[in-house]
Design an enzyme around this catalytic site. Structure first.
Site, PDB file in Angstrom:
ATOM      1  N   ILE A 114       0.851  -1.209   0.000  1.00 35.40           N
ATOM      2  CA  ILE A 114       0.000   0.000   0.000  1.00 35.40           C
ATOM      3  C   ILE A 114       0.879   1.249   0.000  1.00 35.40           C
ATOM      4  CG2 ILE A 114      -1.784   1.292   1.233  1.00 35.40           C
ATOM      5  CD1 ILE A 114      -2.552  -1.274   2.663  1.00 35.40           C
ATOM      6  N   GLU A 133       2.220 -17.100  11.309  1.00 31.74           N
ATOM      7  CA  GLU A 133       3.503 -17.759  11.570  1.00 31.74           C
ATOM      8  C   GLU A 133       3.302 -18.868  12.602  1.00 31.74           C
ATOM      9  OE1 GLU A 133       6.428 -16.743  10.250  1.00 31.74           O
ATOM     10  OE2 GLU A 133       5.773 -14.872   9.331  1.00 31.74           O
ATOM     11  N   LYS A 171       4.773  -0.482  13.046  1.00 31.61           N
ATOM     12  CA  LYS A 171       4.300   0.257  11.864  1.00 31.61           C
ATOM     13  C   LYS A 171       3.682   1.600  12.266  1.00 31.61           C
ATOM     14  CE  LYS A 171       3.594  -4.052   9.294  1.00 31.61           C
ATOM     15  NZ  LYS A 171       2.648  -5.139   9.036  1.00 31.61           N
TER      16      LYS A 171
END
Ligand code: HSE
Length: 402
Positions: free
Chosen positions: A131, A185, A200
């Site tokens: 993005i 994961e 982030k």
């Protein structure tokens, strides 16, 4: 001709090489200059790979080669990746990366080092995978005072919360299903405990303020405590449960940044962002809301974002310019997440409901489900709410409303 070295031939690194080679003509047409991958650094050999001859094992080969203009760091981690990035920038080679951990920890320092050496440091792929959001904040939103950033920044948790909502399943069974499908994961902690989203939002909050927001200073709550009954209440309130990473401007000085599950209205722009998709909703003081949506992970989506940086770095080199990015090493002022007045959903066992309501006078009862009674409490800080819950002596679960 622009020459590139790729550090790390794993999932993202091999994707970067693939995008640069498969779209070579198209990229050359847009840049006005050809881009060639000259080296791939990896500890391993890749016999039979079409790029086998480009693989080198000694980073010095790359750093000492004046022909290398751009280095793509797709190794991950904050050890060798940090050292190699500093060496490249010191040698005047521009660097781009997908490494959110390194960017979050050393972004301001590496940007300064790049500027001192007449080159650039770019990290579009570090947040939201494919993005476009970093470049958008640095360029398209440059006229704006950004007042708020709200993001669904982790695909694994968004997938789990979507399945829990749609199938009424519990957290553990959906996590197992996600792991079997390769969406989570084997060790899911960084995702489900909110650390990935925390890194982030620390990067985005740093760009929003132009100052350093450290991940270590951000309150982070993951999704492991969200239970099926919470989705029943959310549904009755016309809401979805999402892990939201937020950075909100409080005033001219301070911001609040944190990650936590939120109940958001189904018709909220982020309410329809499901499965592994990510989205970032930015509110500017002139523009209002703008939302960016897409794949937050995956080989080619992430590689495409890295290559967008390569093209920008090539353009900057040809023009001899610095790329815009304001992120100083000064610390941003953060206000504690639990001091801001917000709205909350709270629930407790129905037998304890009166006790809870008596200590939170503004609580409005919304529904009963599975032996639990749910309330909405408006205009209260989490600190005040926690104090009231403690006084009530009953067991309470709470989720923010947004
Ligand atoms: N593990 C991340 C996610 C992708 O689930 O969104 C890489 O940041």
């Amino acid at each position: 001709m622009i020459k590139v070295a790729v550090l790390g031939y794993g999932t993202v690194g091999s994707g970067v090489v693939e995008v640069l080679q498969d779209n070579r003509e198209l990229i050359a047409g847009r840049l006005g200059e050809d881009i060639e991958v000259k080296y791939i650094l990896d500890l391993r050999d890749f016999p039979g790979d079409k790029n086998e001859s480009l693989v080198v094992h000694d980073v010095k080969t790359i750093m000492d080669d004046p022909e290398v203009d751009i280095v793509c760091e797709t190794m991950g981690g904050v050890g060798a990746a940090y050292e190699f990035t500093k060496s490249a920038l010191t040698a005047g080679k521009s660097v781009c990366t997908s490494n959110k951990e390194l960017v979050e920890k050393h972004g301001a320092e590496l940007l300064k080092l790049a500027s001192e050496n007449g080159c650039n440091y770019q990290f579009e792929a570090s947040v939201g995978g494919g993005i476009p959001i970093i470049r958008v904040i640095n360029t398209s939103l440059a006229p704006e005072r950004i007042d708020s950033i709200k993001g669904i920044l982790n695909g694994t948790t968004n997938y789990i919360l979507t399945k829990m909502a749609d199938e009424g399943a519990d957290y553990a069974s959906v996590l197992k299903q996600a792991q079997d499908l390769g969406y989570a994961e084997r060790n899911p902690e960084a995702d489900v405990e909110g650390h990935d989203a925390g890194r982030k939002i620390a990067i985005l909050a740093s760009l929003m303020t132009g100052k350093d927001v450290a991940y270590d200073d951000i309150y982070i709550e993951g999704i492991t405590a969200v239970e099926p009954v919470d989705f029943k209440f959310a549904d009755r309130l016309g809401r979805r449960i999402k892990l939201i990473a937020r950075a909100d401007r409080n005033d001219d000085v301070a911001i609040t940044a944190f990650v936590a599950p939120h109940m958001i209205p189904k018709d909220h722009p982020l309410g329809g962002v499901n499965d592994v998709f990510n989205a970032v909703l930015v509110t500017g003081n002139m523009l209002g809301d703008a939302m960016f949506y897409g794949k937050g992970a995956g080989k080619l989506a992430t590689a495409s974002a890295v290559v967008s940086d390569v093209i920008d770095l090539g353009r900057a080199k040809l023009a001899g310019i610095s790329l815009p990015c304001v992120w100083s090493e000064d610390k941003a002022v953060l206000r504690a997440h639990d001091e801001k007045k917000e709205s909350f959903f709270v629930r407790t066992a129905s037998v304890d409901a009166d006790k809870l309501a008596s200590v939170i006078p503004g609580a409005t009862k919304v529904a009963d489900a599975d032996g639990q009674t749910g309330y909405v409490v408006d205009d209260i800080s989490e600190k005040e709410l926690n104090g009231a819950i403690e006084r009530s002596g009953v067991c309470v679960r709470k989720i923010r409303l947004a």
